[in-house]
Write a protein that holds these residues in place. Structure first.
Motif, PDB file in Angstrom:
ATOM      1  N   ARG A  82      -7.263  77.749  40.183  1.00 45.75           N
ATOM      2  CA  ARG A  82      -6.216  76.958  40.809  1.00 45.75           C
ATOM      3  C   ARG A  82      -5.131  77.839  41.400  1.00 45.75           C
ATOM      4  NH1 ARG A  82      -2.933  71.893  38.032  1.00 45.75           N
ATOM      5  NH2 ARG A  82      -2.352  70.889  39.976  1.00 45.75           N
ATOM      6  N   GLY A  83      -4.772  77.577  42.657  1.00 46.44           N
ATOM      7  CA  GLY A  83      -3.736  78.346  43.310  1.00 46.44           C
ATOM      8  C   GLY A  83      -4.221  79.635  43.922  1.00 46.44           C
ATOM      9  N   LYS A  84      -5.546  79.920  43.838  1.00 47.62           N
ATOM     10  CA  LYS A  84      -6.075  81.171  44.373  1.00 47.62           C
ATOM     11  C   LYS A  84      -6.941  80.936  45.610  1.00 47.62           C
ATOM     12  CE  LYS A  84      -6.124  83.350  39.813  1.00 47.62           C
ATOM     13  NZ  LYS A  84      -6.940  84.006  38.774  1.00 47.62           N
ATOM     14  N   GLY A  85      -6.685  79.835  46.318  1.00 50.19           N
ATOM     15  CA  GLY A  85      -7.472  79.554  47.507  1.00 50.19           C
ATOM     16  C   GLY A  85      -8.376  78.356  47.302  1.00 50.19           C
ATOM     17  N   GLU A  86      -9.248  78.149  48.295  1.00 48.30           N
ATOM     18  CA  GLU A  86     -10.129  76.989  48.256  1.00 48.30           C
ATOM     19  C   GLU A  86     -11.125  77.080  47.102  1.00 48.30           C
ATOM     20  OE1 GLU A  86      -9.437  74.638  50.037  1.00 48.30           O
ATOM     21  OE2 GLU A  86      -8.363  75.399  51.776  1.00 48.30           O
ATOM     22  N   MET A  87     -11.434  75.940  46.517  1.00 44.13           N
ATOM     23  CA  MET A  87     -12.397  75.889  45.429  1.00 44.13           C
ATOM     24  C   MET A  87     -13.333  74.716  45.666  1.00 44.13           C
ATOM     25  SD  MET A  87     -11.829  75.403  41.337  1.00 44.13           S
ATOM     26  CE  MET A  87     -11.046  73.825  41.612  1.00 44.13           C
ATOM     27  N   SER A  88     -14.617  74.986  45.696  1.00 43.84           N
ATOM     28  CA  SER A  88     -15.586  73.927  45.919  1.00 43.84           C
ATOM     29  C   SER A  88     -15.783  73.127  44.642  1.00 43.84           C
ATOM     30  CB  SER A  88     -16.921  74.508  46.377  1.00 43.84           C
ATOM     31  OG  SER A  88     -17.543  75.214  45.311  1.00 43.84           O
ATOM     32  N   GLU A  89     -16.342  71.950  44.811  1.00 50.52           N
ATOM     33  CA  GLU A  89     -16.648  71.108  43.662  1.00 50.52           C
ATOM     34  C   GLU A  89     -17.639  71.806  42.738  1.00 50.52           C
ATOM     35  OE1 GLU A  89     -19.145  67.010  42.830  1.00 50.52           O
ATOM     36  OE2 GLU A  89     -18.154  67.273  44.762  1.00 50.52           O
ATOM     37  N   GLU A  90     -18.610  72.502  43.331  1.00 50.74           N
ATOM     38  CA  GLU A  90     -19.628  73.176  42.525  1.00 50.74           C
ATOM     39  C   GLU A  90     -19.002  74.253  41.643  1.00 50.74           C
ATOM     40  OE1 GLU A  90     -23.490  73.328  41.197  1.00 50.74           O
ATOM     41  OE2 GLU A  90     -22.650  71.979  42.700  1.00 50.74           O
ATOM     42  N   GLU A  91     -18.026  74.986  42.178  1.00 44.97           N
ATOM     43  CA  GLU A  91     -17.339  76.012  41.386  1.00 44.97           C
ATOM     44  C   GLU A  91     -16.585  75.379  40.217  1.00 44.97           C
ATOM     45  OE1 GLU A  91     -15.805  79.621  44.023  1.00 44.97           O
ATOM     46  OE2 GLU A  91     -15.295  77.691  44.901  1.00 44.97           O
ATOM     47  N   ARG A  92     -15.925  74.289  40.493  1.00 42.14           N
ATOM     48  CA  ARG A  92     -15.156  73.622  39.441  1.00 42.14           C
ATOM     49  C   ARG A  92     -16.084  73.147  38.328  1.00 42.14           C
ATOM     50  NH1 ARG A  92     -11.006  68.471  40.180  1.00 42.14           N
ATOM     51  NH2 ARG A  92     -11.115  67.730  38.049  1.00 42.14           N
ATOM     52  N   LEU A  93     -17.202  72.535  38.691  1.00 45.17           N
ATOM     53  CA  LEU A  93     -18.144  72.048  37.688  1.00 45.17           C
ATOM     54  C   LEU A  93     -18.779  73.192  36.917  1.00 45.17           C
ATOM     55  CD1 LEU A  93     -19.774  69.194  39.781  1.00 45.17           C
ATOM     56  CD2 LEU A  93     -18.303  68.912  37.784  1.00 45.17           C
TER      57      LEU A  93
END
Length: 400
Positions: A357-368
């Motif tokens: 969080r706060g380090k740029g774009e994050m895809s849904e796959e990365e979050r999961l």
């Protein structure tokens, strides 16, 4: 529901919960072998009438999503009240093999997907009622909440959240006043969230948006931060169309409400997500114009999350864990690949907030992926490490 229900001696009833007008009409045409239909807006009404008037309820038919307010959480609530065990059926718009398994494991006898062949419903209901004495011992009653918070972690959660609630009470009061002064509406709200083992609970926050924020969701769907890999879709909305999502329109009522005092509104403009089945299960917008000025501040500093300390104190959540999800997000994550994230405590902060969080774009796959990683490796020691890393993550510059 009629305001005056009288329990006729010797008459059995079928309780119908949250039914759309079309559903109610078709059920009334069915032959339920002499049993009368009683219609209720929600489970609270049913439980009150059932207890007070000693109704002879033969079965319950609820029109709700599996993870919705009148779904498996209602079944669990009725069981916790000590009400008689009767067959429980669900009529749902969203249904797949994993959601069906989840419902059956929670004690639902059968599920029907809209559009429904109501003569099949009547046949199934009548058969189950006739043979209920032999069937009920074989019906699973346990929601798949297989994770139990370790005693050390639970003690830490109670002590920390209790002290935080006490010392931060002046901050609570200040935020309450600022929210109420800037915009009309209550300062607190709660929505239903899915946590450990797909258990549904009330999730509290300070209000950071205008009360009618949901009405603008269709117009802003193309800004979805988590739609990086999914492409875009045309989700233009007719302003004259009611602000119910497609699935809620089928039911005739909102399936995903947010509650604040006497107000309620739809958390999900589901049609914007449903336009692309392979699209993101998450919805978040940078620099969201629906957010108030005070709301923007308390979001960027995560002060809007403070009421969740109460969720931690009463045991719905932990300080560290995977974020509990809205009902409409959780129902898309029932496959084996994603179900692992629910085999861990639901928390205020967690691995993905700290690492990404706060380090740029994050895809849904990365979050999961990070959610699954936490579920596999969490411990009290790692939780403490994440707590110390959370403060820098909260002071982010990115407006998410």
């Amino acid at each position: 529901m009629s305001d005056f229900i009288t329990a006729d001696k010797g008459v059995e009833y079928i309780a119908v919960i949250h039914a759309a007008e079309d559903t109610a009409q078709k059920l009334e045409l069915c032959d339920f072998e002499g049993k009368k239909l009683l219609f209720f807006n929600n489970g609270v009404e049913l439980a009150a009438e059932w207890e007070n008037k000693k109704l002879a309820i033969a079965c319950i038919i609820s029109q709700s999503e599996i993870l919705g307010p009148s779904g498996i959480s209602l079944l669990e609530g009725l069981k916790n009240k000590g009400l008689p065990k009767v067959p429980f059926f669900l009529i749902s718009n969203q249904l797949n093999s994993n959601l069906r398994k989840l419902a059956l494991s929670a004690g639902v006898v059968d599920t029907f997907k809209v559009p429904v062949k109501y003569h099949n419903v009547a046949t199934r209901v009548n058969f189950i009622i006739r043979h209920w004495s032999e069937i009920k011992s074989k019906v699973h009653e346990k929601v798949t909440d297989t994770y139990t918070v370790p005693i050390g972690k639970r003690i830490f959660d109670i002590v920390f959240s209790g002290m935080a609630l006490l010392f931060l009470s002046p901050v609570f009061l200040l935020i309450y006043l600022l929210v109420r002064l800037e915009s009309k509406g209550p300062a607190f709200y709660y929505s239903l969230r899915v946590g450990t083992g797909y258990r549904v609970f009330k999730f509290y926050k300070f209000r950071s948006m205008y009360v009618n924020a949901d009405k603008r969701l269709k117009d802003l769907s193309h800004l979805n931060q988590y739609n990086i890999d999914a492409g875009t879709a045309d989700v233009s909305a007719d302003p004259a169309t009611p602000t119910l999502c497609n699935d809620c329109l089928k039911s005739g009522k909102c399936q995903f409400p947010i509650y604040a005092d006497k107000n309620s509104w739809c958390e999900k403009d589901y049609s914007s997500n449903k336009k692309f089945a392979k699209g993101s299960a998450f919805f978040k917008i940078k620099n969201d114009p629906r957010i108030t000025k005070v709301g923007n501040f308390i979001r960027n500093t995560s002060l809007d999350e403070l009421p969740q300390l109460w969720n931690v104190f009463i045991g719905d959540m932990s300080l560290v864990g995977n974020r509990p999800l809205p009902l409409y997000e959780a129902e898309k994550l029932t496959t084996d690949k994603y179900a692992l994230r629910f085999h861990a405590p639901a928390g205020i902060t967690g691995l993905w907030q700290v690492e990404k969080r706060g380090k740029g774009e994050m895809s849904e796959e990365e979050r999961l992926m990070l959610d699954n990683m936490y579920a596999k490796n969490h411990s009290l020691r790692n939780d403490l490490r994440l707590i110390f890393k959370t403060i820098p993550a909260l002071l982010q510059k990115e407006s998410v």
